[in-house]
Design an enzyme around this catalytic site. Structure first.
Site, PDB file in Angstrom:
ATOM      1  N   ASP A 219     -10.817  11.027  12.287  1.00 47.75           N
ATOM      2  CA  ASP A 219     -10.874  12.566  12.061  1.00 47.75           C
ATOM      3  C   ASP A 219     -12.840  13.913  12.375  1.00 47.75           C
ATOM      4  OD1 ASP A 219     -11.202  12.422  10.159  1.00 47.75           O
ATOM      5  OD2 ASP A 219      -9.491  13.824   9.139  1.00 47.75           O
ATOM      6  N   CYS A 347     -10.047  17.704   6.922  1.00 44.71           N
ATOM      7  CA  CYS A 347      -9.457  16.511   5.769  1.00 44.71           C
ATOM      8  C   CYS A 347      -8.885  17.173   4.672  1.00 44.71           C
ATOM      9  CB  CYS A 347     -11.246  15.957   5.416  1.00 44.71           C
ATOM     10  SG  CYS A 347     -12.302  15.319   6.379  1.00 44.71           S
TER      11      CYS A 347
END
Length: 363
Positions: A219, A347
């Site tokens: 990601d 995150c």
């Protein structure tokens, strides 16, 4: 034969809430009080940004709960920021990784519901486990009376990038790794991922074990914008390192790949900010995470990281405008400490989607 199936929705599907967390005083940053304070402030800013679009649940350890109450009593946002007390004093900020991954459980008969997959978080391969984070998924699901789906593998939410139509992007280094899944083959891991996420096709990116604390999560490298469209973080290094090689490998693999529906990918690049912004590096000698693709999609918006690099920050906003047009309001958030600690906007968050059955009832 199972009487239900599981399916991970795409991040652009309607969301119910977003979970974030305040770091605890006895956690990973115990010896770094200044970093703890800065990380807390940046997570709080992201929570406030999200609360312009949808409700937020902020998980706070019991040691800091009163402090959080005082702080957020002074904050006014269009949507609620609800504090949720978590027992323990070693909370961390990386909710994407140790919170449950929420999926739709679709029974053979009856209505679909949202359930949580517990990936057996072990501190990114036993690098930074804490008593609070390793049980967080189980605790959170119990507190909110959400069904818990047990799994036979260890991974983190930041490893999993899906288009909601059967395609998963993942890095080999973050899951086919003895620090998480010793003795398990790629085939065994694939089977469990397909079962838990409703995936038909997995695209593997090699990445590098040990290159950062997560063993290289997807990601911060490449994300789905929509089915068939990818946004990749272009390396920006004066002297190319393995990070440049990682970017080049991912670009080469995805340029010739197709998704679960057989579509080739349209790939857009967005260059990282200049590396001299983060002189001194990241946490425990790791490289700072300088990635604009670590954004978060929310209902009607995109929370876009900014790093204090005027040219690259502006370019990232232009890319977001090009990709999302009028469908999403861009909400930029400046971060400095979170990248140094090893992550970014995506995150520190985990979304809870709206159940398709609830969505259809509203329409």
């Amino acid at each position: 034969m199972s009487d239900f199936s599981l399916r991970r929705l795409a991040e652009w599907d309607p969301q119910s809430k977003t979970i974030l967390g305040w770091p605890g005083p006895e956690g990973t940053y115990k010896e770094y009080p200044e970093r703890l304070a800065r990380a807390t402030q940046e997570v709080s800013s992201i929570a406030q940004a999200i609360a312009h679009f949808q409700s937020v649940i902020l998980a706070v350890g019991s040691e800091r709960y009163e402090e959080a109450e005082l702080y957020f009593n002074e904050i006014d946002t269009p949507f609620e920021i609800k504090l949720h007390k978590i027992e323990g004093d070693s909370m961390d900020v990386w909710l994407r990784d140790f919170a449950p991954t929420f999926v739709v459980e679709e029974p053979t008969k009856g209505e679909a519901s949202i359930v949580g997959v517990d990936w057996n978080f072990n501190g990114w391969g036993n690098k930074h486990p804490t008593p609070t984070t390793v049980v967080f998924a189980k605790t959170f699901l119990k507190d909110f009376k959400i069904e818990r789906i047990e799994t036979s593998i260890v991974t983190e939410g930041g490893s999993l990038e899906t288009d909601g139509e059967g395609t998963l992007l993942i890095t080999e280094s973050s899951i086919i790794n003895d620090n998480r899944n010793p003795g398990k083959s790629r085939e065994q891991i694939e089977a469990e991922l397909k079962h838990c996420l409703g995936i038909e096709k997995i695209l593997w990116i090699p990445e590098r074990k040990g290159l950062d604390s997560t063993d290289c999560h997807i990601d911060a490298l490449v994300r789905f914008v929509r089915p068939g469209v990818l946004l990749i973080s272009k390396a920006n290094e004066v002297k190319p390192t393995e990070w440049t090689t990682v970017y080049e490998e991912a670009l080469e693999i995805l340029s010739s790949a197709t998704d679960a529906k057989g579509r080739p990918f349209e790939i857009i690049e967005v260059e990282e900010p200049d590396e001299d912004l983060f002189e001194g590096g990241g946490f425990e000698d790791d490289r700072a995470v300088r990635s604009y693709v670590n954004y978060l999609l929310v209902n009607g918006g995109i929370i876009l990281p900014q790093f204090g690099d005027p040219a690259h920050d502006a370019a990232a906003i232009r890319v977001a405008q090009m990709l999302f047009g009028d469908e999403r309001r861009i909400y930029p958030v400046l971060i400095d400490e979170l990248p140094r600690l090893g992550g970014g906007v995506h995150c520190v968050t985990q979304e809870i989607p709206v159940s398709p059955s609830a969505e259809s009832a509203m329409n």
